[in-house]
Design an enzyme around this catalytic site. Structure first.
Site, PDB file in Angstrom:
ATOM      1  CG  ASN A   1      31.310   0.250 111.928  1.00  0.00           C
ATOM      2  OD1 ASN A   1      31.304   1.360 112.477  1.00  0.00           O
ATOM      3  ND2 ASN A   1      31.646   0.114 110.648  1.00  0.00           N
TER       4      ASN A   1
ATOM      5  CE  LYS B   1      35.739   6.182 111.205  1.00  0.00           C
ATOM      6  NZ  LYS B   1      36.693   6.041 110.064  1.00  0.00           N
ATOM      7  CD  GLU B   2      28.892   2.091 110.128  1.00  0.00           C
ATOM      8  OE1 GLU B   2      29.091   2.024 108.898  1.00  0.00           O
ATOM      9  OE2 GLU B   2      28.236   1.225 110.746  1.00  0.00           O
TER      10      GLU B   2
ATOM     11  CG  ASP C   1      27.738  -6.096 103.183  1.00  0.00           C
ATOM     12  OD1 ASP C   1      27.257  -5.133 103.791  1.00  0.00           O
ATOM     13  OD2 ASP C   1      28.421  -5.976 102.146  1.00  0.00           O
TER      14      ASP C   1
END
Length: 326
Positions: A204, A206-207, A272
Site C-alpha cells: 500500500n 504507506k508501505e 487481501d
C-alpha cells in the site's frame, strides 16, 4: 479497456486455477455489541455484547478470498497447538481450503486479532501475537511439503505480515520452488526481503513510502518506481485507498485506476482481496492492467462490507458492469 464481457471471461477461468498461499496465519475474532453508556471506572464506552464471529485472517484470509473463485486453494504456514489454532484450521477445512501444508508448533501461540465493533464502528482491537520464526527443521519440513504442492499450482502468493513466518530462507526457498510460475507478494516494510525475480509485489502507499526510503511525502509514482528498481520485480501494484491503484510495469507506461468503492464501511482485509484477485487475473492470462482493474473492483466491493469480508464472482462481475458496461 476492461469491460463486463472480458471480465466474465477471465473470472470463468479462475475456477480452473490452483493457487498456494504462504504466510502469516491469524484468527480474526469480531465481538459485536451495542454502546449505551460510559463506564464509571474510566472514560471508555461499555459494550454490551450481542454476538461473536470468527474468520480465517492474515494469509488465511487471502486464501478465503481466493476460494470464492476457485476450489484449488492451498495454504501454508504455522499455528500454535492451541484452541485458536484448531479453530483456524477448522475454518479453513470447512471452507474447502487445503490445510495439509500448515505445521502446528507447540511452542507457538496462534495469532488472534480481536475487534470489538459497536454500531458499525470499531471500538478497540486486541492483538495476541507470537513472532517466532520457523527453526531450521520446520523450514526444511515446510519446503519439502511444498515442493510437491507447488509443482501442481499455477501461482504462489506470499502474504507477509512480519510475524516471523517468511524468513529470507523460507521466502527464497518458496520462490525457487515456484520459479517459472506467477509469484505475487503482499509485503511488509517491517520485514524487508529481496523480491528479485517475482512477478509482482503489492504494497500500500504507506508501505511503499517506507520501503522506498523516500519519506512520508513521496509521490506515489516516485515511491513505486524506486521499489521497481530496488526489488527488481516485474511489476509493483501500489494500492492507495481513495486514490485507487497505481501499476508500475517494467518497460511500460504507468497505469492508474481510480477507486471503485461506492461506500466504505470497513477496510479490514481489503488488501487481501486485492492481491488475491490480482494474482488470479495474472494466472488467468489477463494483461497486468486488466488484472489491476479487477483487483481494484474487488477491493471496492470488499470495503463496502463489515468485517473481514470476501467478494464473490457475481459481485465482481456486477461492479465491472456498472462502471465499464458490457
Amino acid at each position: 479497456m476492461l469491460n463486463a464481457r472480458r471480465a466474465n471471461e477471465l473470472i470463468r477461468r479462475f475456477a480452473d486455477l490452483r493457487v498456494l498461499v504462504a504466510g502469516d496465519l491469524m484468527l480474526d475474532e469480531f465481538v459485536w455489541g451495542n454502546v449505551a453508556r460510559i463506564s464509571p471506572e474510566a472514560p471508555v464506552p461499555v459494550v454490551e455484547v450481542t454476538g461473536e464471529s470468527f474468520y480465517a485472517g492474515g494469509a488465511a484470509n487471502v486464501a478465503r478470498n481466493l476460494r470464492e473463485f476457485t476450489p484449488g486453494v492451498s495454504v501454508a504456514g504455522l499455528t500454535g497447538a492451541d484452541p485458536a489454532g484448531e479453530r483456524l484450521t477448522g475454518l479453513l477445512r470447512d471452507a474447502g481450503i487445503d490445510s495439509t501444508c500448515i505445521l502446528e508448533d507447540p511452542n507457538r501461540r496462534t495469532i488472534v486479532k480481536t475487534r470489538v465493533v459497536a454500531r458499525h464502528q470499531q471500538v478497540v482491537r486486541i492483538d495476541r501475537e507470537s513472532r517466532l520464526k520457523p527453526d531450521e527443521r520446520q523450514a526444511r519440513d515446510l519446503l519439502a511439503r511444498l515442493e510437491d504442492a507447488l509443482s501442481r499450482c499455477d501461482a504462489l502468493l506470499l502474504s507477509d505480515y512480519a510475524k516471523g513466518f517468511l524468513t529470507p530462507e523460507v521466502a527464497q526457498g518458496l520462490c525457487r520452488l515456484a520459479k517459472g510460475k506467477i509469484i505475487t507478494v503482499d509485503p511488509s516494510p517491517k520485514n524487508p526481503l529481496p523480491w528479485q525475480g517475482v512477478t509482482a509485489v503489492k504494497p500500500n502507499l504507506k508501505e511503499a513510502r517506507a520501503a522506498s526510503g523516500l519519506g512520508d511525502e513521496a509521490e506515489p509514482e516516485a515511491a513505486g518506481t524506486e521499489l521497481l528498481r530496488r526489488w527488481g520485480t516485474e511489476m509493483v501494484l501500489l494500492t492507495m485507498g481513495e486514490q485507487g491503484m497505481l501499476l508500475l510495469h517494467q518497460g511500460e507506461a504507468v497505469y492508474h485506476t481510480p477507486t471503485r468503492a461506492r461506500e466504505v464501511f470497513d477496510v479490514s482485509g481489503a488488501g487481501d482481496t486485492a492481491i488475491a484477485v490480482f494474482t488470479l487475473g495474472l494466472a488467468a492470462g489477463a494483461s497486468p492492467a486488466e488484472a489491476a482493474e479487477l483487483a481494484n473492483h474487488a477491493s471496492g466491493v470488499a470495503v463496502g462490507k463489515l468485517g473481514t469480508a470476501t467478494v464473490n464472482p457475481r459481485e465482481l462481475e456486477e461492479s465491472v458492469r456498472e462502471i465499464h458496461g458490457e
